[in-house]
Design an enzyme around this catalytic site. Structure first.
Site, short mmCIF file in Angstrom:
data_model
loop_
_atom_site.label_atom_id
_atom_site.label_comp_id
_atom_site.label_asym_id
_atom_site.label_seq_id
_atom_site.Cartn_x
_atom_site.Cartn_y
_atom_site.Cartn_z
N LYS A 150 0.84 -1.20 0.00
CA LYS A 150 0.00 0.00 0.00
C LYS A 150 0.88 1.26 0.00
CE LYS A 150 -3.61 -2.56 2.48
NZ LYS A 150 -4.56 -2.54 3.60
N TYR A 175 -12.07 -3.46 -3.21
CA TYR A 175 -12.61 -3.49 -1.84
C TYR A 175 -14.14 -3.57 -1.80
CZ TYR A 175 -8.04 -2.66 0.32
OH TYR A 175 -6.75 -2.79 0.76
N PHE A 209 -15.27 2.37 7.44
CA PHE A 209 -13.91 2.70 7.02
C PHE A 209 -13.73 2.65 5.49
CE2 PHE A 209 -13.91 -1.86 8.09
CZ PHE A 209 -13.44 -2.42 6.91
N THR A 255 -5.02 -8.52 10.43
CA THR A 255 -5.35 -7.21 9.83
C THR A 255 -4.95 -6.05 10.71
OG1 THR A 255 -7.22 -8.23 8.68
CG2 THR A 255 -7.24 -5.83 8.86
N ARG A 293 3.04 -7.27 9.26
CA ARG A 293 2.32 -6.21 9.99
C ARG A 293 2.74 -6.15 11.45
NH1 ARG A 293 -3.39 -7.96 7.37
NH2 ARG A 293 -3.44 -6.57 5.54
N ASN A 337 -1.74 -0.46 7.22
CA ASN A 337 -1.16 -1.76 7.58
C ASN A 337 -0.27 -2.38 6.49
OD1 ASN A 337 -3.22 -2.50 5.88
ND2 ASN A 337 -4.21 -3.92 7.30
N HIS A 356 -1.60 -5.77 1.49
CA HIS A 356 -2.82 -6.55 1.30
C HIS A 356 -2.45 -7.90 0.68
CE1 HIS A 356 -6.81 -7.78 -0.11
NE2 HIS A 356 -6.17 -8.14 -1.21
N GLU A 402 -8.74 -10.79 -7.92
CA GLU A 402 -7.87 -9.62 -7.73
C GLU A 402 -6.76 -9.58 -8.79
OE1 GLU A 402 -6.81 -10.01 -3.59
OE2 GLU A 402 -8.84 -9.50 -2.94
P1 CMP Z 1 -6.75 -5.32 3.74
O1 CMP Z 1 -6.13 -6.66 3.95
O2 CMP Z 1 -6.24 -4.49 2.62
O3 CMP Z 1 -8.33 -5.50 3.57
C1 CMP Z 1 -9.27 -4.55 3.97
C2 CMP Z 1 -8.63 -3.39 4.65
O4 CMP Z 1 -9.50 -2.56 5.36
C3 CMP Z 1 -7.66 -3.89 5.69
O5 CMP Z 1 -6.54 -4.46 5.08
C4 CMP Z 1 -7.41 -2.63 6.50
O6 CMP Z 1 -6.37 -1.86 5.97
C5 CMP Z 1 -8.72 -1.90 6.33
N1 CMP Z 1 -9.48 -1.91 7.57
C6 CMP Z 1 -10.05 -2.95 8.15
N2 CMP Z 1 -10.66 -2.57 9.28
C7 CMP Z 1 -10.46 -1.24 9.39
C8 CMP Z 1 -10.84 -0.29 10.32
N3 CMP Z 1 -11.56 -0.61 11.40
N4 CMP Z 1 -10.45 0.97 10.11
C9 CMP Z 1 -9.73 1.31 9.01
N5 CMP Z 1 -9.34 0.42 8.08
C10 CMP Z 1 -9.71 -0.84 8.27
#
Ligand code: CMP
Length: 144
Positions: free
Chosen positions: A10, A50, A58, A92, A103, A113, A116, A127
């Site tokens: 990211k 997404y 979020f 996550t 992470r 984070n 992905h 994807e």
């Molecule tokens: P990712 O694996 O890219 O898949 C969905 C993303 O949503 C996840 O990583 C986080 O970066 C993001 N995400 C999930 N929960 C939250 C949250 N509570 N607040 C902000 N971002 C979130």
């Protein structure tokens, strides 16, 4: 053909100079890199990527963030790579990801984070075809 997964580094990973560190971990584990590019995703790509999170609190922040700067989009290949990549990546929320995971070692904020990874082989196929054209993926075998 062996299993493939989609991995995205990211914008925070690019800006924090973590691209090499993360790629090193996938290479060291023994997976094969078959696709790699730096892209600034369109809002359309981000929303499609997404789609399952649409409606969540979020969601807008997530789409805004992932489109805010370049992302390193990758395809990694190998036996069991989808599940194994998820283990390398960690939970996550980086505050609960285990130390030793990407992470767990490199992040603190769930919205920043670093990486992905596809959560299933079905998601991986979806994807990979969203982010890559067929000609952009190159399977290869080492010359002996
Ligand atoms: P990712 O694996 O890219 O898949 C969905 C993303 O949503 C996840 O990583 C986080 O970066 C993001 N995400 C999930 N929960 C939250 C949250 N509570 N607040 C902000 N971002 C979130």
């Amino acid at each position: 053909q062996q299993e493939r997964t989609f991995i995205a580094l990211k914008p925070d990973a690019v800006q924090r100079n973590l691209v090499g560190e993360v790629i090193r971990r996938f290479e060291a584990k023994g997976f094969k890199l078959v696709g790699l590019k730096l892209v600034k995703p369109s809002v359309e790509t981000a929303e499609e990527h997404y789609a399952e999170h649409k409606g969540k609190g979020f969601y807008k922040g997530l789409v805004d963030f992932i489109t805010s700067g370049p992302v390193v989009a990758m395809v990694w290949q190998g036996k069991g790579v989808v599940a194994s990549a998820r283990k390398l990546i960690g939970a996550t929320n980086p505050l609960t990801s285990e130390p030793g995971t990407i992470r767990g070692d490199l992040a603190v904020d769930v919205g920043r984070n670093v990486i992905h990874g596809s959560d299933s082989t079905d998601s991986a196929q979806r994807e990979i075809s969203l982010w890559f054209k067929e000609g952009e993926i190159a399977d290869w075998t080492p010359v002996s």
